[in-house]
Design an enzyme around this catalytic site. Structure first.
Site, PDB file in Angstrom:
ATOM      1  N   SER A 132      -9.871   1.580   2.365  1.00  0.00           N
ATOM      2  CA  SER A 132      -8.950   2.360   1.578  1.00  0.00           C
ATOM      3  C   SER A 132      -7.850   1.541   0.902  1.00  0.00           C
ATOM      4  CB  SER A 132      -8.302   3.422   2.463  1.00  0.00           C
ATOM      5  OG  SER A 132      -7.478   2.822   3.441  1.00  0.00           O
TER       6      SER A 132
ATOM      7  N   SER B 124     -10.262  -0.750   6.500  1.00  0.00           N
ATOM      8  CA  SER B 124      -9.592  -0.519   5.220  1.00  0.00           C
ATOM      9  C   SER B 124      -8.914  -1.744   4.611  1.00  0.00           C
ATOM     10  CB  SER B 124      -8.556   0.596   5.364  1.00  0.00           C
ATOM     11  OG  SER B 124      -9.208   1.844   5.365  1.00  0.00           O
TER      12      SER B 124
ATOM     13  N   LYS C 258       0.855  -1.184   0.000  1.00  0.00           N
ATOM     14  CA  LYS C 258       0.000   0.000   0.000  1.00  0.00           C
ATOM     15  C   LYS C 258       0.896   1.240   0.000  1.00  0.00           C
ATOM     16  CE  LYS C 258      -4.024   1.876   2.493  1.00  0.00           C
ATOM     17  NZ  LYS C 258      -4.995   1.616   3.567  1.00  0.00           N
TER      18      LYS C 258
END
Lengths: 477, 92
Positions: free
Chosen positions: A154, A178, A79
């Protein structure tokens, strides 16, 4: 030889790499090819590193020498909020355009020591704020199972990279769901570890009292492998814990775990189809020998409100550092220093980030601090108490991961509150700090497409082992 | 009800420039969010504040890296530098 990555897992790849059936370079090449084919449309990756094959070659040399760890030569994605030294990291924000990380996050240091191969950095909601990856400054990440829908967020890019076979596993971060929500939307396994179970050193801060890094994988066994590789106390993050912080008193080896379902929170918000998938999963658990009980969590209805006070408050503090002076974007047209701040932050932050900073500023401001922030902290404690009590009566708590399947791109774009409601089942684990895992549990057919849906298990602090145990049984691993 | 002026004031406190139209658009959005999170005011009873099990503990303020180890990497991230200084516009 041909490598079938659609069914490949970390544990399978480990066996084949060690048996020299294929090399890490072979494996990395297959993934790079697949990414090249699919990323244009899905937009899971923001950057593919240019030295992937060199990293894989190093891993092969280690394997040849017999220096083998569980993650050696395994290609994973990261990420875009996890620092990796010498490489660009932006949290998918314009305000960090061109930022080069000066050091490795602890999780990266651990994975580098095992010669893990890093394929690239993945798209996300800007600074991890959102549940659809639509808040990225670099475009939405589409759901690989239905390109008209969001991947969730996310950690949408991380999850999509695994779901589209563009990585064997990925690291995401979870502040309120997320990792778990996109995992539910894309049909993969997502683990949010116990708060403090994995070091946050080198993770860009969003909600510091809630953030945790966790693995996204295809199987529960893989989740366990990656979790074990990154976990542990770290002197660089004083909120990480030692084994004695949460002693493991009960052992489940000789008994079946009991599972509690807070049926009272499933009465509203859940779609009929999602409820059906959930009921079938509960039947499955019973058939597997788990005792299922109805439990009550009296204050859980306040979780989401508590979360959307604490998070903006922490966001407004954490994001004060972005001033256009120390790193990233700098607005050119300010007339003095103050004007530079104002303009840089206007141009650099996206809508949702600006919105949350303003709300955080509001709930922390004199006159409102007691009514919002302090009250939220008090309620957070009550919710924690409810969970501790429930988890003394049952071993695990189970809920759906999300109220429904992945929604259409743009569907919730103009209604931030409706997007917040997607987190209703996932935020409590962050508020309490307990570990939670989302597993693929079934499909709902919409517009002729089978859309995946997840089930979430929560366990007491430091009992990831129970999540892996129930998860392996549930998925038949 | 939050007003447009409140929004402008918050934006000033948070050091974010906000246009008239954006402030107008933010009024209903922030209002609905504050309305939703405001439900916690109805929650009954307060609990005593306890110190959480995990919390920030400051390290001793000692130098742990070699001189200049990170200097270039950090300064090069700055949008404007002059020698070993960060360059900013006039303050007064």
């Amino acid at each position: 030889m041909r490598i079938d990555i659609s069914t490949l897992t970390i544990s399978e790849a480990r066996k084949k790499l060690d048996a020299k059936e294929f090399s890490s370079v072979d494996l990395a090449k297959v993934y790079l090819d697949e990414i090249k084919k699919k990323n244009g449309e899905i937009n899971a990756y923001l950057e593919i590193y240019d030295d992937v094959l060199e990293q894989a070659k190093e891993a092969d040399e280690s394997i040849a020498k017999g220096e083998i760890f569980p993650m050696t030569g395994i290609p994973i994605s990261l990420k875009d909020n996890i620092l990796i030294s010498g490489r660009t990291v932006t949290s998918a924000s314009k305000i960090l355009e061109g930022y080069i990380a000066p050091y490795d996050a602890t999780v990266i240091e651990k994975l580098k020591s095992q010669k893990t191969v890093f394929l690239g950095r993945t798209n996300m909601d800007e600074f991890a704020m959102g549940g659809s990856t639509e808040n990225s400054a670099y475009g939405v990440t589409k759901n690989p199972t239905d390109l008209s829908r969001v991947s969730g967020g996310s950690s949408g890019g991380s999850v999509a990279s695994v779901s589209m076979n563009g990585a064997l596993a990925s690291l995401g971060s979870d502040t309120g769901g997320s990792i778990r929500e996109p995992s539910s939307f894309c049909g993969v396994v997502g683990l949010k570890p116990t708060y403090g179970g994995v070091s946050r050193y080198g993770l860009m801060a969003m909600g510091s009292s809630l953030d945790v890094i966790g693995p996204i994988t295809k199987t529960v066994s893989d989740s366990e492998i990656l979790f074990n590789a990154i976990r542990g106390q770290d002197k660089m993050d004083s909120t990480t814990y030692s084994e004695s912080t949460y002693p493991k008193i009960k052992n489940s080896k000789n008994k079946n775990l009991t599972v509690g379902v807070p049926y009272h929170i499933l009465e509203k918000g859940l779609s009929i189809e999602a409820k059906k998938v959930f009921d079938e999963s509960i039947e499955k658990l019973k058939n597997l020998g788990f005792e299922v009980r109805d439990i009550k969590l009296p204050n859980i209805e306040y979780s989401l409100a508590v979360y959307y006070i604490i998070v903006p408050a922490e966001v407004s503090s954490n994001l004060a550092r972005f001033d256009g002076i120390k790193y990233g974007l700098h607005a050119e047209d300010g007339k003095d220093l103050l004007d530079d701040y104002l303009k840089t932050r206007r141009q650099g932050f996206g809508r949702e980030v600006r919105r949350r900073i303003l709300i955080g500023t509001y709930v922390l401001s004199a006159g409102y601090h007691d009514a919002y922030y302090n009250k939220a902290l008090a309620l957070r404690q009550k919710i924690s108490y409810d969970f501790t009590k429930a988890l003394s009566e049952v071993d695990l708590i189970v809920t759906p991961t999300t109220p429904g399947t992945a929604f259409k791109i743009g569907e919730k774009a103009n209604d931030p509150l409706s997007l917040y409601l997607e987190d209703v089942f996932t935020v409590p684990a962050n508020i309490v700090g307990i570990p939670a895992i989302s597993l693929p549990s079934g499909f709902v057919t919409e517009d002729g497409k089978d859309l995946p849906l997840g089930i979430q298990f929560m366990a007491p602090h430091n009992r990831e082992d129970w999540l892996f145990e129930v998860g392996k049984k549930f998925l038949g691993e | 009800m939050i007003s447009k002026e409140d929004i402008q004031n918050l934006a000033n406190l948070a050091r974010i420039e906000i246009s008239e139209t954006e402030a107008e658009n933010l009024v209903p959005e922030i209002d609905s969010i504050l309305g939703y999170v405001g439900q916690i005011k109805d929650a009954i009873g307060n609990s005593e504040r306890v110190i959480p099990k995990l919390r920030n503990v400051m390290r001793g303020d000692v130098v742990s890296n070699s001189p200049d180890e990170y200097k270039e990497a950090l300064l090069n991230n700055a949008p404007a530098r002059e020698g070993d200084y960060l360059k900013v516009k006039k303050i007064l």
